[in-house]
Design a protein around this motif. Structure first.
Motif, PDB file in Angstrom:
ATOM      1  N   UNK A 107       0.846  -1.190   0.000  1.00  0.00           N
ATOM      2  CA  UNK A 107       0.000   0.000   0.000  1.00  0.00           C
ATOM      3  C   UNK A 107       0.882   1.239   0.000  1.00  0.00           C
ATOM      4  N   UNK A 108       1.989   1.143   0.769  1.00  0.00           N
ATOM      5  CA  UNK A 108       3.043   2.139   0.613  1.00  0.00           C
ATOM      6  C   UNK A 108       3.693   1.882  -0.749  1.00  0.00           C
ATOM      7  N   UNK A 109       3.768   2.884  -1.534  1.00  0.00           N
ATOM      8  CA  UNK A 109       4.220   2.938  -2.943  1.00  0.00           C
ATOM      9  C   UNK A 109       3.041   2.850  -3.902  1.00  0.00           C
ATOM     10  N   UNK A 110       2.134   1.885  -3.741  1.00  0.00           N
ATOM     11  CA  UNK A 110       0.998   1.779  -4.669  1.00  0.00           C
ATOM     12  C   UNK A 110      -0.070   2.843  -4.403  1.00  0.00           C
ATOM     13  N   UNK A 111      -0.226   3.257  -3.138  1.00  0.00           N
ATOM     14  CA  UNK A 111      -1.290   4.204  -2.784  1.00  0.00           C
ATOM     15  C   UNK A 111      -0.736   5.463  -2.128  1.00  0.00           C
ATOM     16  N   UNK A 171     -13.192 -12.947 -11.653  1.00  0.00           N
ATOM     17  CA  UNK A 171     -11.923 -13.344 -12.236  1.00  0.00           C
ATOM     18  C   UNK A 171     -10.777 -12.375 -12.016  1.00  0.00           C
ATOM     19  N   UNK A 172     -11.031 -11.272 -11.311  1.00  0.00           N
ATOM     20  CA  UNK A 172      -9.974 -10.270 -11.125  1.00  0.00           C
ATOM     21  C   UNK A 172      -9.129 -10.503  -9.880  1.00  0.00           C
ATOM     22  N   UNK A 197      -7.572  -4.991 -11.836  1.00  0.00           N
ATOM     23  CA  UNK A 197      -7.046  -6.092 -11.037  1.00  0.00           C
ATOM     24  C   UNK A 197      -5.712  -5.658 -10.440  1.00  0.00           C
ATOM     25  N   UNK A 198      -5.190  -6.460  -9.529  1.00  0.00           N
ATOM     26  CA  UNK A 198      -3.930  -6.080  -8.911  1.00  0.00           C
ATOM     27  C   UNK A 198      -2.759  -6.178  -9.893  1.00  0.00           C
ATOM     28  N   UNK A 199      -2.864  -7.058 -10.875  1.00  0.00           N
ATOM     29  CA  UNK A 199      -1.781  -7.176 -11.859  1.00  0.00           C
ATOM     30  C   UNK A 199      -1.930  -6.153 -12.983  1.00  0.00           C
ATOM     31  N   UNK A 200      -3.076  -5.505 -13.082  1.00  0.00           N
ATOM     32  CA  UNK A 200      -3.316  -4.461 -14.082  1.00  0.00           C
ATOM     33  C   UNK A 200      -4.084  -3.335 -13.417  1.00  0.00           C
TER      34      UNK A 200
END
Length: 210
Positions: free
Chosen positions: A38-42, A138-139, A99-102
């Motif tokens: 979450x740190x870095x992504x958010x 599916x995500x 999704x987390x990968x996209x």
């Protein structure tokens, strides 16, 4: 709001009586935000404390626990140790869209309330009405992140007001840019859960006109 005020006071008493326990939980919160990216992504910096998030269904958010969209469909109660003379912004975002990968459409803005008074005298100013978790089939698992910011003062927000019957203006949000715009600094408290698709998601999408 009286119940929330009591929760604030109880939290303060617990901090005084058992500071060692609180220090352990703060350390764990910092690590959970880092370990789950979450740190870095958010946000650039993890919050210093855990915000308590309780849903009407009875489930509680607990630093990455798995909940279902059905369990979190209604607006929760969020509590933290508050300064009665301060104002706060509370937000919930999903960085994992689609999704987390996209994450090309993330963050998705689920809920924002600003000008929430620390004394609990009113419910603040809703900028985005609450929308529960809606991960597409599916995500995989999505992270749903709650953040609490202490405002520098009572603010005038120029954001569009979002209702819970449309997806308009919710994708491609950034809570960090929002915080920078209003000089909120880093979040003082936070929490998060994970969820994947269940049978409530189509109902939510219909509500949003999808």
């Amino acid at each position: 709001m009286a119940g929330i005020i009591r929760l604030f006071r109880c939290a303060f008493i617990l901090l005084v009586v058992d500071s060692a326990m609180v220090n352990l939980r703060v350390f764990a919160a910092l690590q959970s935000f880092i370990a789950n990216e979450i740190v870095t992504d958010v946000i650039p910096v993890a919050p210093d404390a855990v915000a308590n998030v309780l849903y009407p269904s009875g489930v509680e958010v607990n630093e990455g626990n798995v909940l279902t969209p059905t369990q979190v469909k209604d607006r929760p109660t969020v509590t933290w140790e508050a300064d009665p003379d301060a104002y706060y912004t509370v937000a919930m975002v999903d960085p994992d869209v689609p999704s987390r990968v996209n994450r090309s459409q993330g963050e998705w803005q689920h809920w924002i309330v600003g000008n929430f008074p620390g004394n609990g005298e009113d419910c603040g100013e809703t900028l985005s009405e609450y929308v529960g978790a809606g991960p597409p089939a599916g995500s995989g698992f999505h992270r749903y992140v709650f953040l609490v910011y202490e405002q520098p003062c009572l603010l005038t927000f120029d954001e569009p007001r979002l209702n819970n019957t449309s997806m308009a203006n919710r994708p491609l949000f950034s809570i960090t840019r929002f915080a920078e715009k209003y000089n909120l600094g880093d979040p003082i408290a936070g929490n998060f859960f994970q969820a994947e698709y269940d049978d409530y998601v189509p109902i939510l999408f219909a509500q949003l006109g999808a």
